[in-house]
Design a protein around this motif. Structure first.
Motif, short mmCIF file in Angstrom:
data_model
loop_
_atom_site.label_atom_id
_atom_site.label_comp_id
_atom_site.label_asym_id
_atom_site.label_seq_id
_atom_site.Cartn_x
_atom_site.Cartn_y
_atom_site.Cartn_z
N ALA A 109 -0.88 9.51 -8.59
CA ALA A 109 -1.50 10.70 -7.99
C ALA A 109 -1.10 10.85 -6.53
N SER A 146 3.10 11.73 -6.48
CA SER A 146 3.64 12.84 -7.26
C SER A 146 3.56 14.16 -6.50
N ARG A 197 -0.59 15.00 -10.96
CA ARG A 197 -1.66 14.54 -10.08
C ARG A 197 -3.03 14.75 -10.74
#
Length: 181
Positions: free
Chosen positions: A37, A40, A46
């Motif tokens: 998360a 990205s 995410r």
């Protein structure tokens, strides 16, 4: 509590190791999802990572956080190590309780607040595996000795302890030279 039989001790020990290993695995997955998360650029990746965190991170980890000390308490009460007879057992119990509390008061609200910025979850991703590694090392090396030194009680009739106090040595008092024991 009476001592556990060899079979029961082994069963509880396997359960303790498996649950602790599952907890370590869940922490690894937590780190991977938070890392994904964070790095990205894709909003969908995410969002999916954060959604997966919400599904698995809190309640399965809390279950492991409860089962690990529960099996540890049974092992402590049923074996020679005792529940808080040794420093390493007390430290592991304290780490387990602390981590269970942190799951509820830090991780759960952090996951709920991480919808926009998962950077707040970096702290649990770093601290939790470190504490679990610390508990694992304590299990293997068993450092620090006993919490309280045992005192000698002559009323208990501990002949070996009485003999050690009299002779200043452990074991048997010296016999004649060349005598067989």
């Amino acid at each position: 509590m009476t001592r556990l039989s060899s079979r029961a001790r082994k069963c509880y020990l396997v359960a303790h190791i498996v649950v602790a290993g599952a907890w370590i695995g869940m922490d690894a997955v937590l780190g991977i999802l938070v890392g994904t998360a964070l790095i990205s650029d894709d909003a969908a990746v995410r969002a999916t990572s954060l959604q997966a965190l919400g599904l698995f991170a809190v309640w399965p980890m809390l279950t492991a956080a409860v089962l690990t000390p529960a099996t540890g308490v049974v092992l402590g009460l049923g074996t020679r190590y005792g529940l808080v007879r040794y420093w390493w057992v007390a430290a592991k119990l304290a780490v387990n309780v602390l981590m269970a509390v942190l799951i509820l008061v830090a991780l759960r609200p952090g996951i709920d607040a991480a919808t926009g910025d998962p950077g707040g979850l970096l702290y649990p991703v770093i601290v939790a595996p470190g504490l679990l590694l610390f508990a694992s090392v304590l299990s293997v090396f068993k450092p620090w000795g006993r919490l309280r030194k045992e005192t000698h009680d002559p009323a208990r009739g501990n002949d070996r302890a009485d003999q050690a106090l009299r002779t200043g040595r452990r074991g048997r008092a010296p016999g004649p030279v060349g005598a067989r024991r």
